[in-house]
Design a protein around this motif. Structure first.
Motif, PDB file in Angstrom:
ATOM      1  N   THR A  69     -43.596  21.512  39.187  1.00 23.16           N
ATOM      2  CA  THR A  69     -44.917  22.116  39.317  1.00 23.16           C
ATOM      3  C   THR A  69     -45.949  21.084  39.752  1.00 23.16           C
ATOM      4  O   THR A  69     -46.792  21.353  40.616  1.00 23.16           O
ATOM      5  CB  THR A  69     -45.335  22.765  37.989  1.00 23.16           C
ATOM      6  OG1 THR A  69     -44.345  23.731  37.613  1.00 23.16           O
ATOM      7  CG2 THR A  69     -46.687  23.448  38.108  1.00 23.16           C
ATOM      8  N   GLY A  70     -45.888  19.886  39.181  1.00 21.75           N
ATOM      9  CA  GLY A  70     -46.830  18.840  39.530  1.00 21.75           C
ATOM     10  C   GLY A  70     -46.747  18.403  40.973  1.00 21.75           C
ATOM     11  O   GLY A  70     -47.725  17.905  41.539  1.00 21.75           O
ATOM     12  N   LEU A  71     -45.579  18.585  41.609  1.00 23.02           N
ATOM     13  CA  LEU A  71     -45.401  18.206  43.007  1.00 23.02           C
ATOM     14  C   LEU A  71     -45.642  19.370  43.970  1.00 23.02           C
ATOM     15  O   LEU A  71     -45.440  19.221  45.178  1.00 23.02           O
ATOM     16  CB  LEU A  71     -43.983  17.661  43.221  1.00 23.02           C
ATOM     17  CG  LEU A  71     -43.701  16.284  42.617  1.00 23.02           C
ATOM     18  CD1 LEU A  71     -42.218  15.939  42.752  1.00 23.02           C
ATOM     19  CD2 LEU A  71     -44.545  15.207  43.291  1.00 23.02           C
ATOM     20  N   SER A  73     -33.296  32.789  33.715  1.00 22.08           N
ATOM     21  CA  SER A  73     -33.983  32.286  34.907  1.00 22.08           C
ATOM     22  C   SER A  73     -35.488  32.461  34.772  1.00 22.08           C
ATOM     23  O   SER A  73     -35.964  33.422  34.156  1.00 22.08           O
ATOM     24  CB  SER A  73     -33.487  33.012  36.164  1.00 22.08           C
ATOM     25  OG  SER A  73     -32.089  32.866  36.321  1.00 22.08           O
ATOM     26  N   MET A  74     -36.230  31.531  35.376  1.00 20.43           N
ATOM     27  CA  MET A  74     -37.688  31.594  35.329  1.00 20.43           C
ATOM     28  C   MET A  74     -38.245  30.652  36.384  1.00 20.43           C
ATOM     29  O   MET A  74     -37.623  29.638  36.721  1.00 20.43           O
ATOM     30  CB  MET A  74     -38.201  31.191  33.933  1.00 20.43           C
ATOM     31  CG  MET A  74     -39.702  31.285  33.767  1.00 20.43           C
ATOM     32  SD  MET A  74     -40.233  30.889  32.076  1.00 20.43           S
ATOM     33  CE  MET A  74     -39.708  32.374  31.214  1.00 20.43           C
ATOM     34  N   GLN A  75     -39.426  30.970  36.919  1.00 19.80           N
ATOM     35  CA  GLN A  75     -40.080  30.064  37.848  1.00 19.80           C
ATOM     36  C   GLN A  75     -40.603  28.836  37.107  1.00 19.80           C
ATOM     37  O   GLN A  75     -41.061  28.940  35.964  1.00 19.80           O
ATOM     38  CB  GLN A  75     -41.220  30.761  38.583  1.00 19.80           C
ATOM     39  CG  GLN A  75     -40.755  31.719  39.670  1.00 19.80           C
ATOM     40  CD  GLN A  75     -41.863  32.100  40.629  1.00 19.80           C
ATOM     41  OE1 GLN A  75     -43.040  31.781  40.421  1.00 19.80           O
ATOM     42  NE2 GLN A  75     -41.496  32.787  41.702  1.00 19.80           N
ATOM     43  N   ALA A  76     -40.582  27.704  37.789  1.00 23.42           N
ATOM     44  CA  ALA A  76     -40.995  26.457  37.159  1.00 23.42           C
ATOM     45  C   ALA A  76     -42.421  26.522  36.640  1.00 23.42           C
ATOM     46  O   ALA A  76     -42.728  26.062  35.536  1.00 23.42           O
ATOM     47  CB  ALA A  76     -40.851  25.307  38.154  1.00 23.42           C
ATOM     48  N   GLY A  77     -43.312  27.101  37.420  1.00 23.24           N
ATOM     49  CA  GLY A  77     -44.711  27.159  37.024  1.00 23.24           C
ATOM     50  C   GLY A  77     -44.982  28.050  35.839  1.00 23.24           C
ATOM     51  O   GLY A  77     -46.035  27.936  35.191  1.00 23.24           O
ATOM     52  N   ASP A  78     -44.068  28.962  35.527  1.00 23.43           N
ATOM     53  CA  ASP A  78     -44.224  29.887  34.396  1.00 23.43           C
ATOM     54  C   ASP A  78     -43.328  29.522  33.225  1.00 23.43           C
ATOM     55  O   ASP A  78     -43.222  30.290  32.258  1.00 23.43           O
ATOM     56  CB  ASP A  78     -43.876  31.320  34.848  1.00 23.43           C
ATOM     57  CG  ASP A  78     -44.776  31.809  35.963  1.00 23.43           C
ATOM     58  OD1 ASP A  78     -45.967  31.421  35.976  1.00 23.43           O
ATOM     59  OD2 ASP A  78     -44.282  32.551  36.839  1.00 23.43           O
ATOM     60  N   TYR A  79     -42.673  28.367  33.284  1.00 27.02           N
ATOM     61  CA  TYR A  79     -41.622  28.050  32.315  1.00 27.02           C
ATOM     62  C   TYR A  79     -42.143  28.092  30.880  1.00 27.02           C
ATOM     63  O   TYR A  79     -43.177  27.497  30.553  1.00 27.02           O
ATOM     64  CB  TYR A  79     -41.044  26.667  32.603  1.00 27.02           C
ATOM     65  CG  TYR A  79     -39.851  26.347  31.736  1.00 27.02           C
ATOM     66  CD1 TYR A  79     -38.601  26.871  32.040  1.00 27.02           C
ATOM     67  CD2 TYR A  79     -39.983  25.566  30.603  1.00 27.02           C
ATOM     68  CE1 TYR A  79     -37.503  26.601  31.242  1.00 27.02           C
ATOM     69  CE2 TYR A  79     -38.897  25.288  29.792  1.00 27.02           C
ATOM     70  CZ  TYR A  79     -37.656  25.811  30.118  1.00 27.02           C
ATOM     71  OH  TYR A  79     -36.588  25.554  29.315  1.00 27.02           O
ATOM     72  N   ALA A 121     -38.675  25.967  45.948  1.00 27.37           N
ATOM     73  CA  ALA A 121     -39.645  26.723  46.729  1.00 27.37           C
ATOM     74  C   ALA A 121     -41.042  26.224  46.385  1.00 27.37           C
ATOM     75  O   ALA A 121     -41.260  25.637  45.327  1.00 27.37           O
ATOM     76  CB  ALA A 121     -39.527  28.222  46.444  1.00 27.37           C
ATOM     77  N   GLY A 122     -41.988  26.484  47.277  1.00 30.97           N
ATOM     78  CA  GLY A 122     -43.366  26.099  47.016  1.00 30.97           C
ATOM     79  C   GLY A 122     -43.955  25.330  48.179  1.00 30.97           C
ATOM     80  O   GLY A 122     -43.297  25.062  49.187  1.00 30.97           O
ATOM     81  N   ALA A 123     -45.214  24.960  48.024  1.00 30.89           N
ATOM     82  CA  ALA A 123     -45.942  24.290  49.095  1.00 30.89           C
ATOM     83  C   ALA A 123     -45.910  22.775  48.963  1.00 30.89           C
ATOM     84  O   ALA A 123     -46.658  22.070  49.642  1.00 30.89           O
ATOM     85  CB  ALA A 123     -47.399  24.768  49.101  1.00 30.89           C
ATOM     86  N   GLY A 124     -45.055  22.258  48.087  1.00 26.91           N
ATOM     87  CA  GLY A 124     -44.955  20.815  47.913  1.00 26.91           C
ATOM     88  C   GLY A 124     -44.517  20.114  49.186  1.00 26.91           C
ATOM     89  O   GLY A 124     -43.909  20.720  50.078  1.00 26.91           O
ATOM     90  N   ARG A 125     -44.831  18.843  49.256  1.00 28.14           N
ATOM     91  CA  ARG A 125     -44.550  18.052  50.453  1.00 28.14           C
ATOM     92  C   ARG A 125     -43.143  17.473  50.364  1.00 28.14           C
ATOM     93  O   ARG A 125     -42.847  16.677  49.483  1.00 28.14           O
ATOM     94  CB  ARG A 125     -45.578  16.934  50.568  1.00 28.14           C
ATOM     95  CG  ARG A 125     -45.601  16.205  51.882  1.00 28.14           C
ATOM     96  CD  ARG A 125     -46.679  15.132  51.838  1.00 28.14           C
ATOM     97  NE  ARG A 125     -46.812  14.456  53.115  1.00 28.14           N
ATOM     98  CZ  ARG A 125     -47.536  13.362  53.299  1.00 28.14           C
ATOM     99  NH1 ARG A 125     -48.176  12.825  52.259  1.00 28.14           N
ATOM    100  NH2 ARG A 125     -47.613  12.798  54.489  1.00 28.14           N
TER     101      ARG A 125
END
Length: 399
Positions: A163-165, A187-193, A209-213
């Motif tokens: 989530t931090g990345l 199962s769960m999304q990282a941001g909602d863990y 998945a996500g907008a991380g670089r």
């Protein structure tokens, strides 16, 4: 007939005795001593032989095990003992004829089977005692990563790290005690863990998945990936320097004048079997380089806080040397004294004095001397023009 090995390393699944092969059952029946972690011993019925619980930390048990030479001993390990397992930690202390291994399906195999993932297309990592930053090079949209972690709390740390990345929409498949009666898959999304009851042993399968670089996979990564104070080999020159250094798996780099560590870090990112030692006299820069390496997933960078050539003595000899700072005639003379034949040397010069030095050494020792001139388009009034950077003279030679 050759004498049978005194040690049998048995891979144990969560189904205990039910999942063991006939050979593993026979080894247990003939054992005079069984050693294993408390969790492993609890998976088996009462044994008629002597039983010793493996101590914590793990390394303390190796001497206990080696002291049993001459007896028939079984060591219990998880799944496949030689895939991020305990087998290699023990086998390195023994002659090959002293031991045999009877593996069970690995945790990675069981996770892939549970999810229907093609294992050959998945990155597998063991992070029981390693930093989560080793995930960093593998985080890209659509990537699949299987991770073994130490306990339930570590799963939350993985979620927080992602989530931090910027990868908070990654899916975490949390799998506990696969193959046994306590098996559970959630199962769960990282941001909602929010799982708070995850039990060991646990594996996590990531669908990134996500907008991380994401980190590019070739040398010449953007300067923004590295914290620096201006002392950095810039992106385009770094890419050309890495191409000149030509890393091959298993090789060691000496990076003289480490600075931000960008060259060493890109060397290490090229392959997991590459190693690097950086030499940096400035303790602030040395610490910064280590932080950069850790944040980009290559915490195996070694740093010597010393100015070359003094710090070079006593170090493992390299396969390649990069000189990004501190170039002098004395340094080159010392390198030619220390280095064996066949070592690749790449040196970059930006001043007229260092350029003249490289021209002199090129005339004496050969190699290739290249002048690199780079320009960027920048505003020029209402239009645009070329702004030239200082030219770089690069010398590459084989000692």
């Amino acid at each position: 007939m050759a004498e049978a090995p005194w040690l049998t390393i048995i891979g144990l699944g969560e189904d205990g005795l039910n999942g063991l092969s006939d050979a593993s059952r026979e080894a247990l029946a003939q054992a005079a001593l069984v050693m294993g972690a408390a969790r492993h011993l609890a998976l088996l019925p009462d044994l008629p032989c002597e039983v010793v619980e493996w101590p914590v930390p793990f390394a303390d048990g190796i001497a206990l095990l080696l002291a049993q030479r001459g007896r028939r001993v079984v060591m219990l390990a998880s799944g496949d003992p030689f895939w991020f397992g305990a087998g290699s930690s023990v086998a390195r202390h023994l002659a090959r004829q002293e031991w045999r291994a009877l593996p069970a399906p690995s945790s990675f195999s069981q996770v892939a089977a549970a999810l229907g993932w093609p294992l050959e297309q998945v990155t597998c990592l063991g992070l029981h005692a390693a930093p989560l930053s080793r995930l960093r090079p593998h985080l890209a949209q659509g990537a699949r990563v299987l991770v073994l972690v130490r306990d339930g709390a570590a799963v939350g740390e993985v979620a927080g790290y992602l989530t931090g990345l910027g990868f908070g929409t990654s899916t975490l498949h949390v799998m506990e005690a696969l193959g046994g009666p306590r098996e559970r898959l959630r199962s769960m999304q990282a941001g909602d863990y929010s799982f708070s009851d995850v039990c060991h042993p646990v594996a996590v399968a990531l669908e990134v998945a996500g907008a991380g670089r994401a980190l590019p996979v070739v040398a010449g990564r953007a300067d923004g990936f590295f914290d620096h104070d201006g002392q950095i080999t810039k992106q385009a020159v770094r890419a050309l320097s890495l191409a000149a250094l030509a890393p091959v798996p298993g090789e060691l780099l000496w990076d003289i004048g480490l600075g931000s560590g960008s060259v060493s870090i890109e060397w290490l990112l090229a392959h997991p079997r590459l190693e690097a030692i950086g030499f940096e006299a400035d303790p602030v820069r040395a610490a910064r380089a280590l932080r950069n390496a850790a944040s980009l997933g290559v915490d195996r960078l070694r740093v010597v806080e010393a100015r070359a050539p003094a710090g070079l003595e006593g170090q493992p000899l390299p396969d390649a040397v990069f000189i990004g700072g501190g170039l002098s005639d004395g340094l080159l003379r010392d390198l030619w004294r220390i280095l064996p034949q066949g070592v690749r040397v790449v040196a970059n010069a930006v001043t007229l004095d260092s350029e003249a030095l490289l021209a002199q050494w090129h005339a004496q020792a050969g190699g290739t001397l290249t002048r690199l001139e780079l320009s960027e388009a920048t505003p020029l009034g209402r239009k645009r023009g070329w702004r030239a950077a200082y030219p770089i003279v690069q010398w590459r030679v084989v000692r």
